[in-house]
Design a protein around this motif. Structure first.
Motif, short mmCIF file in Angstrom:
data_model
loop_
_atom_site.label_atom_id
_atom_site.label_comp_id
_atom_site.label_asym_id
_atom_site.label_seq_id
_atom_site.Cartn_x
_atom_site.Cartn_y
_atom_site.Cartn_z
N PRO A 74 7.50 -20.15 24.56
CA PRO A 74 6.52 -20.26 25.66
C PRO A 74 7.15 -20.20 27.05
N VAL A 288 4.05 -24.99 26.02
CA VAL A 288 2.69 -24.94 25.48
C VAL A 288 1.81 -26.03 26.09
N ARG A 292 -1.91 -25.03 27.36
CA ARG A 292 -2.75 -24.90 26.17
C ARG A 292 -4.15 -24.40 26.51
N LEU A 295 -4.00 -20.64 27.15
CA LEU A 295 -3.79 -19.89 25.91
C LEU A 295 -5.03 -19.90 25.02
N ILE A 314 -2.86 -21.43 18.53
CA ILE A 314 -1.74 -21.36 19.47
C ILE A 314 -0.41 -21.55 18.73
N GLU A 315 -0.41 -22.43 17.74
CA GLU A 315 0.83 -22.73 17.01
C GLU A 315 1.34 -21.52 16.23
N LEU A 323 7.43 -25.92 20.41
CA LEU A 323 6.13 -26.52 20.69
C LEU A 323 6.25 -27.89 21.35
#
Length: 328
Positions: A74, A288, A292, A295, A314-315, A323
């Motif tokens: 990220p 992230v 978040r 995203l 997202i993961e 993360l």
């Protein structure tokens, strides 16, 4: 030390990594500074690099499809408000987004990240759905540009392919299209050309109002690592993320030293103060956690536009080691 190829853009936030002030632990990098078009084409078609910038749209699409060649970290090295991404002919009569309905709008590729963001902006903020526009697709400056990935278009969306020798730049100039949408403006879009203008009279004011409402600073690119490499060396993704974060920190420290301006542009100190006032001191966050909501909005828009056949979590986009991070 592993010798790995690294393909990235020549931006201030990457430059400390390019010149060696920021380092990737355990890696001897072969750094190539390339345009986004070249990087993305070679990465998606040939997996040409060990580490490289990726289009967030292409990475999301390939992740949803299950054949993503890279796993991301990220580090969001490219971000932009895309209110400047819609250019119209001055004689088109288009002065507000609703007037794009029924018009012929040129795009270089449907799935470009910038275009995903612009279509989401038009639909959610101004009520202009993708089905409302007559899309015309092809090369901006050179004929023969193709989509990098196979598409399944949303119901009701039609895209006309331009002629084999045509370019969108020339079609915009001679009136065969009314407007252009994309991350790169045509070379004819210069202040002396009064025949073209931005859709928004003050795109900065529009973007600032959008941020105040949504707290979204759109993400364009992520950093990818070839999946096989990340699986073989599970320490590598976090080492890459750390290096890009360090590189950005050096660049921002450099930018903030305003006794002598570091970039060849007036009003830098004023713009920096304005950005901090609106968005906070960490106005270009990596990771992230602080991104978040950005995203999640993007992946939902991507799916709504039929670019991803399913909602992507997202993961799934990022290596698990990136993360979260340690604190002292």
């Amino acid at each position: 030390m592993m010798q790995l190829s690294v393909a990235i853009g020549d931006y201030d936030r990457n430059r400390p990594l390019i010149d060696g002030r920021a380092k990737i632990d355990g890696v001897d990098p072969i750094v190539m500074t390339l345009t986004p078009e070249e990087m993305f084409f070679r990465a998606m078609r040939h997996e040409a690099f060990d580490i490289c910038e990726l289009s967030l749209s292409s990475h999301t699409l390939r992740t949803a499809r299950g054949d993503a060649p890279y796993i991301a970290v990220p580090a969001f090295v490219s971000r932009a408000f895309r209110h400047t991404g819609i250019i119209v002919r001055a004689d088109s009569g288009i002065t507000e987004p609703s007037q794009l309905k029924g018009r012929r709008v040129g795009i270089p590729e449907w799935q470009l990240t910038a275009n995903v963001w612009i279509r989401a902006l038009l639909q959610d903020e101004y009520g202009v759905a993708p089905q409302d526009i007559q899309w015309v697709r092809g090369g901006l400056e050179e004929a023969g540009r193709v989509e990098k990935v196979k598409l399944d278009l949303p119901d009701g969306v039609r895209i006309e392919e331009i002629g084999a020798t045509d370019t969108l730049r020339d079609m915009l100039a001679d009136g065969r299209i009314d407007a252009f949408m994309g991350p790169r403006a045509p070379t004819t879009f210069v202040p002396s050309n009064k025949g073209l203008r931005w859709l928004f009279a003050d795109p900065t004011a529009e973007a600032m109002a959008y941020y105040e409402k949504t707290k979204i600073f759109p993400i364009m690119h992520v950093i990818g690592i070839r999946k096989a490499l990340a699986e073989q060396h599970p320490w590598l993704p976090m080492a890459v993320y750390k290096a890009f974060a360090q590189s950005k920190a050096i660049a921002l420290e450099h930018l903030s030293e305003t006794s002598a301006t570091k970039i060849t542009l007036p009003f830098v100190e004023e713009q920096l103060r304005r950005a901090i006032s609106l968005m906070g001191r960490d106005f270009w966050p990596y990771g992230v956690g602080p991104n978040r909501h950005v995203l999640e909005y993007f992946t939902a828009s991507h799916h709504r536009q039929s670019l991803s056949a399913r909602m992507v979590a997202i993961e799934e986009l990022f290596h698990p080691s990136t993360l979260e991070t340690y604190v002292i």
